[in-house]
Design a protein around this motif. Structure first.
Motif, PDB file in Angstrom:
ATOM      1  N   ALA A   1     -90.816 -61.759  -4.732  1.00 11.70           N
ATOM      2  CA  ALA A   1     -91.110 -60.184  -5.041  1.00 11.70           C
ATOM      3  C   ALA A   1     -92.621 -59.574  -4.875  1.00 11.70           C
ATOM      4  O   ALA A   1     -93.252 -60.482  -4.970  1.00 11.70           O
ATOM      5  CB  ALA A   1     -90.684 -60.186  -6.571  1.00 11.70           C
ATOM      6  N   GLY A   2     -92.469 -58.510  -4.847  1.00  7.84           N
ATOM      7  CA  GLY A   2     -93.837 -57.677  -4.927  1.00  7.84           C
ATOM      8  C   GLY A   2     -94.032 -57.266  -6.360  1.00  7.84           C
ATOM      9  O   GLY A   2     -93.652 -58.057  -7.439  1.00  7.84           O
TER      10      GLY A   2
ATOM     11  N   SER B   1     -96.482 -56.593  -9.775  1.00 10.00           N
ATOM     12  CA  SER B   1     -97.795 -57.404 -10.378  1.00 10.00           C
ATOM     13  C   SER B   1     -97.220 -58.349 -11.328  1.00 10.00           C
ATOM     14  O   SER B   1     -97.889 -59.525 -11.446  1.00 10.00           O
ATOM     15  CB  SER B   1     -98.241 -56.144 -11.492  1.00 10.00           C
ATOM     16  OG  SER B   1     -97.310 -55.688 -12.349  1.00 10.00           O
ATOM     17  N   THR B   2     -95.882 -58.598 -11.956  1.00 11.97           N
ATOM     18  CA  THR B   2     -95.481 -59.521 -12.692  1.00 11.97           C
ATOM     19  C   THR B   2     -95.738 -61.198 -12.102  1.00 11.97           C
ATOM     20  O   THR B   2     -96.308 -62.160 -12.773  1.00 11.97           O
ATOM     21  CB  THR B   2     -94.025 -59.558 -13.345  1.00 11.97           C
ATOM     22  OG1 THR B   2     -94.111 -58.198 -13.784  1.00 11.97           O
ATOM     23  CG2 THR B   2     -93.898 -60.743 -14.223  1.00 11.97           C
ATOM     24  N   PRO B   3     -95.287 -61.176 -10.730  1.00 10.96           N
ATOM     25  CA  PRO B   3     -95.484 -62.685 -10.365  1.00 10.96           C
ATOM     26  C   PRO B   3     -96.777 -63.095  -9.758  1.00 10.96           C
ATOM     27  O   PRO B   3     -97.048 -64.087  -9.290  1.00 10.96           O
ATOM     28  CB  PRO B   3     -94.515 -62.437  -9.043  1.00 10.96           C
ATOM     29  CG  PRO B   3     -94.209 -61.173  -8.682  1.00 10.96           C
ATOM     30  CD  PRO B   3     -94.641 -60.349  -9.808  1.00 10.96           C
TER      31      PRO B   3
ATOM     32  N   ASP C   1     -88.731 -57.634  -0.686  1.00 11.47           N
ATOM     33  CA  ASP C   1     -88.657 -56.182  -0.334  1.00 11.47           C
ATOM     34  C   ASP C   1     -90.113 -55.846   0.034  1.00 11.47           C
ATOM     35  O   ASP C   1     -91.004 -56.522  -0.033  1.00 11.47           O
ATOM     36  CB  ASP C   1     -88.275 -55.076  -1.393  1.00 11.47           C
ATOM     37  CG  ASP C   1     -88.924 -55.414  -2.730  1.00 11.47           C
ATOM     38  OD1 ASP C   1     -89.328 -56.299  -3.077  1.00 11.47           O
ATOM     39  OD2 ASP C   1     -89.141 -54.154  -3.127  1.00 11.47           O
TER      40      ASP C   1
ATOM     41  N   ARG D   1     -92.968 -52.048   0.934  1.00  8.41           N
ATOM     42  CA  ARG D   1     -93.123 -50.750   0.995  1.00  8.41           C
ATOM     43  C   ARG D   1     -93.420 -50.346   2.457  1.00  8.41           C
ATOM     44  O   ARG D   1     -94.051 -51.077   3.068  1.00  8.41           O
ATOM     45  CB  ARG D   1     -94.452 -50.409   0.086  1.00  8.41           C
ATOM     46  CG  ARG D   1     -94.112 -50.474  -1.313  1.00  8.41           C
ATOM     47  CD  ARG D   1     -94.482 -52.149  -1.824  1.00  8.41           C
ATOM     48  NE  ARG D   1     -94.343 -52.576  -3.049  1.00  8.41           N
ATOM     49  CZ  ARG D   1     -95.079 -52.314  -4.146  1.00  8.41           C
ATOM     50  NH1 ARG D   1     -96.222 -51.702  -3.704  1.00  8.41           N
ATOM     51  NH2 ARG D   1     -94.903 -52.464  -5.402  1.00  8.41           N
TER      52      ARG D   1
ATOM     53  N   ASN E   1     -96.679 -55.341  -0.037  1.00  9.14           N
ATOM     54  CA  ASN E   1     -96.362 -56.487  -0.612  1.00  9.14           C
ATOM     55  C   ASN E   1     -96.843 -57.813   0.308  1.00  9.14           C
ATOM     56  O   ASN E   1     -97.359 -58.834  -0.087  1.00  9.14           O
ATOM     57  CB  ASN E   1     -95.035 -56.765  -0.770  1.00  9.14           C
ATOM     58  CG  ASN E   1     -94.261 -56.067  -2.122  1.00  9.14           C
ATOM     59  OD1 ASN E   1     -95.133 -55.514  -2.966  1.00  9.14           O
ATOM     60  ND2 ASN E   1     -93.102 -55.556  -2.080  1.00  9.14           N
TER      61      ASN E   1
ATOM     62  N   GLY F   1     -88.669 -59.574  -9.567  1.00  9.54           N
ATOM     63  CA  GLY F   1     -88.830 -58.983 -10.567  1.00  9.54           C
ATOM     64  C   GLY F   1     -87.892 -57.845 -10.858  1.00  9.54           C
ATOM     65  O   GLY F   1     -86.857 -57.799 -10.296  1.00  9.54           O
ATOM     66  N   MET F   2     -88.162 -57.003 -12.021  1.00 13.18           N
ATOM     67  CA  MET F   2     -87.375 -56.042 -12.312  1.00 13.18           C
ATOM     68  C   MET F   2     -88.154 -54.889 -12.951  1.00 13.18           C
ATOM     69  O   MET F   2     -89.123 -54.917 -13.632  1.00 13.18           O
ATOM     70  CB  MET F   2     -86.303 -56.550 -13.466  1.00 13.18           C
ATOM     71  CG  MET F   2     -85.139 -55.172 -13.923  1.00 13.18           C
ATOM     72  SD  MET F   2     -84.335 -55.870 -15.017  1.00 13.18           S
ATOM     73  CE  MET F   2     -85.720 -55.313 -16.320  1.00 13.18           C
ATOM     74  N   GLY F   3     -88.077 -53.599 -12.454  1.00 11.08           N
ATOM     75  CA  GLY F   3     -88.334 -52.360 -13.090  1.00 11.08           C
ATOM     76  C   GLY F   3     -87.724 -52.094 -14.302  1.00 11.08           C
ATOM     77  O   GLY F   3     -86.697 -52.506 -14.652  1.00 11.08           O
TER      78      GLY F   3
ATOM     79  N   HIS G   1     -84.374 -51.688 -11.730  1.00 15.63           N
ATOM     80  CA  HIS G   1     -84.189 -52.038 -10.163  1.00 15.63           C
ATOM     81  C   HIS G   1     -84.798 -53.502 -10.061  1.00 15.63           C
ATOM     82  O   HIS G   1     -85.559 -53.877 -10.998  1.00 15.63           O
ATOM     83  CB  HIS G   1     -85.246 -50.977  -9.391  1.00 15.63           C
ATOM     84  CG  HIS G   1     -86.346 -51.317  -9.130  1.00 15.63           C
ATOM     85  ND1 HIS G   1     -87.376 -50.637 -10.147  1.00 15.63           N
ATOM     86  CD2 HIS G   1     -87.246 -52.092  -8.506  1.00 15.63           C
ATOM     87  CE1 HIS G   1     -88.610 -51.140  -9.791  1.00 15.63           C
ATOM     88  NE2 HIS G   1     -88.523 -52.075  -8.880  1.00 15.63           N
ATOM     89  N   THR G   2     -84.330 -53.894  -8.983  1.00 19.53           N
ATOM     90  CA  THR G   2     -84.813 -55.291  -8.510  1.00 19.53           C
ATOM     91  C   THR G   2     -84.819 -55.212  -7.023  1.00 19.53           C
ATOM     92  O   THR G   2     -84.180 -54.442  -6.315  1.00 19.53           O
ATOM     93  CB  THR G   2     -83.892 -56.412  -8.990  1.00 19.53           C
ATOM     94  OG1 THR G   2     -84.867 -57.576  -8.652  1.00 19.53           O
ATOM     95  CG2 THR G   2     -82.557 -56.750  -8.248  1.00 19.53           C
ATOM     96  N   ALA G   3     -85.926 -56.171  -6.503  1.00 14.56           N
ATOM     97  CA  ALA G   3     -86.103 -55.913  -4.936  1.00 14.56           C
ATOM     98  C   ALA G   3     -86.404 -54.394  -4.807  1.00 14.56           C
ATOM     99  O   ALA G   3     -87.089 -53.763  -5.746  1.00 14.56           O
ATOM    100  CB  ALA G   3     -84.959 -56.504  -4.108  1.00 14.56           C
TER     101      ALA G   3
ATOM    102  N   LYS H   1     -88.658 -54.237 -20.784  1.00 14.77           N
ATOM    103  CA  LYS H   1     -87.931 -54.810 -19.928  1.00 14.77           C
ATOM    104  C   LYS H   1     -86.797 -55.640 -20.339  1.00 14.77           C
ATOM    105  O   LYS H   1     -85.524 -55.809 -19.727  1.00 14.77           O
ATOM    106  CB  LYS H   1     -88.529 -55.561 -18.487  1.00 14.77           C
ATOM    107  CG  LYS H   1     -89.468 -54.719 -17.784  1.00 14.77           C
ATOM    108  CD  LYS H   1     -90.242 -55.408 -16.814  1.00 14.77           C
ATOM    109  CE  LYS H   1     -90.974 -54.484 -15.850  1.00 14.77           C
ATOM    110  NZ  LYS H   1     -91.569 -55.253 -14.606  1.00 14.77           N
TER     111      LYS H   1
HETATM  112  C1  6PG Z   1     -91.947 -54.159  -5.539  1.00 17.79           C
HETATM  113  C2  6PG Z   1     -90.887 -55.367  -6.169  1.00 17.79           C
HETATM  114  C3  6PG Z   1     -90.255 -54.793  -7.501  1.00 17.79           C
HETATM  115  C4  6PG Z   1     -90.751 -55.477  -8.506  1.00 17.79           C
HETATM  116  C5  6PG Z   1     -90.465 -54.537  -9.851  1.00 17.79           C
HETATM  117  C6  6PG Z   1     -91.130 -54.978 -10.885  1.00 17.79           C
HETATM  118  O1  6PG Z   1     -92.108 -54.027  -4.348  1.00 17.79           O
HETATM  119  O2  6PG Z   1     -92.502 -53.541  -6.261  1.00 17.79           O
HETATM  120  O3  6PG Z   1     -90.353 -56.000  -5.257  1.00 17.79           O
HETATM  121  O4  6PG Z   1     -88.725 -55.146  -7.026  1.00 17.79           O
HETATM  122  O5  6PG Z   1     -90.398 -56.601  -8.718  1.00 17.79           O
HETATM  123  O6  6PG Z   1     -90.977 -53.209  -9.448  1.00 17.79           O
HETATM  124  O7  6PG Z   1     -92.461 -54.773 -10.621  1.00 17.79           O
HETATM  125  P1  6PG Z   1     -93.769 -55.096 -11.620  1.00 17.79           P
HETATM  126  O8  6PG Z   1     -93.813 -56.629 -11.736  1.00 17.79           O
HETATM  127  O9  6PG Z   1     -95.058 -54.531 -11.130  1.00 17.79           O
HETATM  128  O10 6PG Z   1     -93.355 -54.575 -13.008  1.00 17.79           O
END
Ligand code: 6PG
Length: 234
Positions: free
Chosen positions: A46-47, A49-51, A74, A76, A86, A138-140, A144-146, A200
């Motif tokens: 994932a992109g 910040s969390t990871p 995913d 941008r 990402n 991750g998850m917003g 959303h995810t991905a 979250k």
């Molecule tokens: C992206 C990620 C997206 C991310 C969530 C959580 O491209 O941003 O793939 O799915 O996992 O938006 O983002 P945070 O970890 O920054 O809260």
């Protein structure tokens, strides 16, 4: 309570640093197992910040980088050099000097349009010849995810297509996105979902109770890919 056979585990941590170490170790374990079985590991990351702290830990580990293929979950639709990329983040945060032999899939080549990039990425991923061994997601706070964003143009295709990668246009993001599809992610050997903070957690629990309400629900209401959820309070 929804029957969620996919939910293999749900681990909660008081401090994010604890979660980072556990998830990094789990990823290494899954990478080694995949190489043992297939001779190579295919992972999607994932992109966001969390990871990033997890990627920083992996960067210092003696992973078998030359037996590793990595794809963003995913992307941008921006240039690699732009901060939002990402792929650029993975190159900065995950790939150290020892990782020269890694294969990193580029989703956004900035072709004529996002659809052309998605088609090219789809062909690249199809040529890998088998599903990912593990995907870290991750998850917003919107569930959303991905890049399966609520109300995104193309979300229905992302959740129904048998392709690996499609383009979507979320109303909430400044640029179009490229994303792995539900089919690609649910064929993955192991799904790891990492989330942080009370907001979250509440969205995640809400999605467990009512998967249809959020795109992440597509990961929760399925019996294909085992899902391990990791949450940290801070
Ligand atoms: C992206 C990620 C997206 C991310 C969530 C959580 O491209 O941003 O793939 O799915 O996992 O938006 O983002 P945070 O970890 O920054 O809260």
């Amino acid at each position: 309570m929804l029957e969620t056979p996919a939910l293999a585990s749900e681990c909660r941590y008081a401090r994010a640093v604890e979660m980072h170490a556990v998830v990094a170790a789990r990823l290494w374990e899954l990478i080694d197992a995949a190489i043992e079985t297939h001779g190579r590991a295919l992972i999607a990351l994932a992109g966001g910040s969390t990871p990033v702290p997890i990627y920083n830990l992996l960067r210092e580990m003696p992973l078998p980088w030359d037996q590793l293929t990595i794809s963003p979950t995913d992307e941008r639709w921006v240039q690699l050099e732009e901060p939002a990329s990402n792929e650029g983040m993975l190159r900065r945060e995950l790939l150290g000097p020892d990782a020269a032999g890694v294969e990193l899939v580029s989703m956004a080549r900035r072709a004529a349009d996002p659809g052309a990039d998605a088609a090219a990425a789809d062909q690249t991923l199809a040529r890998l010849g088998r599903p990912f061994d593990v995907a870290l997601l991750g998850m917003g706070a919107d569930g959303h995810t991905a890049s399966w964003f609520p109300d995104a143009r193309g979300l229905d295709v992302a959740l129904s297509s048998q392709r690996h990668c499609v383009a979507v246009e979320p109303p909430a993001t400044p640029e179009p996105r490229l994303t792995l599809t539900r089919a690609a992610l649910l064929s993955t050997g192991n799904l790891l979902l990492v989330i942080g903070g009370a907001e979250k957690w509440a969205v995640y629990r809400d999605a467990i109770a009512d998967p249809a309400r959020y795109p992440v629900g597509a990961l929760l209401q399925q019996q294909s890919a085992p899902l391990d959820v990791y949450w940290a309070a801070d």
